[in-house]
Enzyme design. Structure first.
Site, PDB file in Angstrom:
ATOM      1  N   ASP A 165       0.863  -1.190   0.000  1.00  0.00           N
ATOM      2  CA  ASP A 165       0.000   0.000   0.000  1.00  0.00           C
ATOM      3  C   ASP A 165       0.895   1.234   0.000  1.00  0.00           C
ATOM      4  OD1 ASP A 165      -1.990   1.857   0.307  1.00  0.00           O
ATOM      5  OD2 ASP A 165      -2.745   1.113   2.210  1.00  0.00           O
ATOM      6  N   PHE A 205     -10.007  -0.748   0.417  1.00  0.00           N
ATOM      7  CA  PHE A 205      -9.626  -1.673   1.486  1.00  0.00           C
ATOM      8  C   PHE A 205     -10.222  -3.038   1.168  1.00  0.00           C
ATOM      9  CE2 PHE A 205      -9.990  -3.773   5.576  1.00  0.00           C
ATOM     10  CZ  PHE A 205      -8.716  -3.591   6.066  1.00  0.00           C
ATOM     11  N   ARG A 232      -9.627 -13.520   7.097  1.00  0.00           N
ATOM     12  CA  ARG A 232      -8.399 -14.020   6.461  1.00  0.00           C
ATOM     13  C   ARG A 232      -8.637 -15.338   5.740  1.00  0.00           C
ATOM     14  NH1 ARG A 232      -3.985 -11.004   8.422  1.00  0.00           N
ATOM     15  NH2 ARG A 232      -4.049 -10.411  10.612  1.00  0.00           N
TER      16      ARG A 232
HETATM   17  P1  5GP Z   1       1.908  -0.458   3.767  1.00  0.00           P
HETATM   18  O1  5GP Z   1       2.993  -0.457   4.806  1.00  0.00           O
HETATM   19  O2  5GP Z   1       2.401  -0.842   2.375  1.00  0.00           O
HETATM   20  O3  5GP Z   1       1.119   0.802   3.760  1.00  0.00           O
HETATM   21  O4  5GP Z   1       0.842  -1.503   4.220  1.00  0.00           O
HETATM   22  C1  5GP Z   1       1.145  -2.811   4.251  1.00  0.00           C
HETATM   23  C2  5GP Z   1       0.284  -3.552   5.252  1.00  0.00           C
HETATM   24  O5  5GP Z   1      -0.923  -2.864   5.568  1.00  0.00           O
HETATM   25  C3  5GP Z   1      -0.101  -4.860   4.637  1.00  0.00           C
HETATM   26  O6  5GP Z   1       0.835  -5.866   4.947  1.00  0.00           O
HETATM   27  C4  5GP Z   1      -1.466  -5.105   5.254  1.00  0.00           C
HETATM   28  O7  5GP Z   1      -1.305  -5.780   6.478  1.00  0.00           O
HETATM   29  C5  5GP Z   1      -2.029  -3.726   5.517  1.00  0.00           C
HETATM   30  N1  5GP Z   1      -2.943  -3.288   4.434  1.00  0.00           N
HETATM   31  C6  5GP Z   1      -2.737  -2.355   3.494  1.00  0.00           C
HETATM   32  N2  5GP Z   1      -3.789  -2.243   2.668  1.00  0.00           N
HETATM   33  C7  5GP Z   1      -4.703  -3.144   3.089  1.00  0.00           C
HETATM   34  C8  5GP Z   1      -6.015  -3.531   2.620  1.00  0.00           C
HETATM   35  O8  5GP Z   1      -6.585  -3.040   1.635  1.00  0.00           O
HETATM   36  N3  5GP Z   1      -6.638  -4.504   3.332  1.00  0.00           N
HETATM   37  C9  5GP Z   1      -6.078  -5.110   4.410  1.00  0.00           C
HETATM   38  N4  5GP Z   1      -6.785  -6.046   5.008  1.00  0.00           N
HETATM   39  N5  5GP Z   1      -4.849  -4.786   4.871  1.00  0.00           N
HETATM   40  C10 5GP Z   1      -4.171  -3.806   4.213  1.00  0.00           C
END
Ligand code: 5GP
Ligand code: MG
Length: 179
Positions: free
Chosen positions: A102, A151, A164
């Site tokens: 993300d 999300f 999950r």
């Molecule tokens: P980042 O550090 O890249 O912003 O986010 C990574 C982590 O955030 C992922 O490993 C996940 O756990 C959580 N995350 C980010 N986007 C989503 C989403 O759309 N759904 C869910 N369930 N978790 C997300």
């Protein structure tokens, strides 16, 4: 109940299965003649890496690293490392596998940690990559699907530690997210 909380299924089980086949084939080609240590980022990558490694008919080592963000909701909070690596990765080719990229903050931090342990190379594989300009300017070397900045849950991805175990990837109803 799970099913009634779902708004829209983005990728069903069969679509995921076919795409994981393709990603596995790419990984096989990329690591031909090289050692391979795969690292699952807990907990969201568990179904993905379980399916992936069974499509890689070659020697590989498997380890896990614990990282938690998004504590209890959809808003990111500070990243916490909850489990360190067990295997020695010095001089190894390491492929980090996570559920979703993300902002990239999680994988950037994990890549730095593994590099600092002396890995020869650290590459990233994610099931999902969000189509947003990543704040951390980081891209996955291998990815399953690109998705809009929604999300999503299922196939490892949670909302408050639920969903999950869904075999597909889906968006949740707004009423569930707000409840
Ligand atoms: P980042 O550090 O890249 O912003 O986010 C990574 C982590 O955030 C992922 O490993 C996940 O756990 C959580 N995350 C980010 N986007 C989503 C989403 O759309 N759904 C869910 N369930 N978790 C997300
Ligand atoms: Mg995660």
């Amino acid at each position: 109940m799970h099913e009634q909380d779902i708004e829209k299924i983005l990728f069903d089980a069969e679509t995921i299965r076919r795409r994981v086949d393709e990603v596995a084939a790419e990984i096989l080609r990329a690591y031909d003649g090289k050692d391979l240590t795969m690292v699952a980022v807990l907990t969201g990558s568990v179904p993905f890496i379980a399916d992936l490694i069974r499509r890689l008919p070659r020697p590989l080592r498997l380890d896990c690293i614990g990282a938690a963000s998004y504590r209890g909701g959809t808003k990111p909070t500070e990243l916490t490392l909850t489990k360190s690596l067990q295997l020695d990765v010095a001089n190894r080719h390491v492929l980090v596998v996570d559920d979703i990229l993300d902002t990239g903050a999680t994988l950037l931090r994990i890549r730095d940690i593994i590099s600092s342990l002396g890995a020869r190379e650290v590459k990233l594989c994610v099931l999902l990559e969000k189509e947003v300009p990543h704040a951390e300017n980081i891209r996955a070397d291998f990815f399953g699907f690109r998705i809009p900045p929604h999300f999503v849950v299922g196939y490892g991805l949670d909302f408050r530690e639920q969903y999950r175990n869904l075999p597909y990837i889906a968006t949740l109803k707004q009423s569930v997210i707000e409840s």
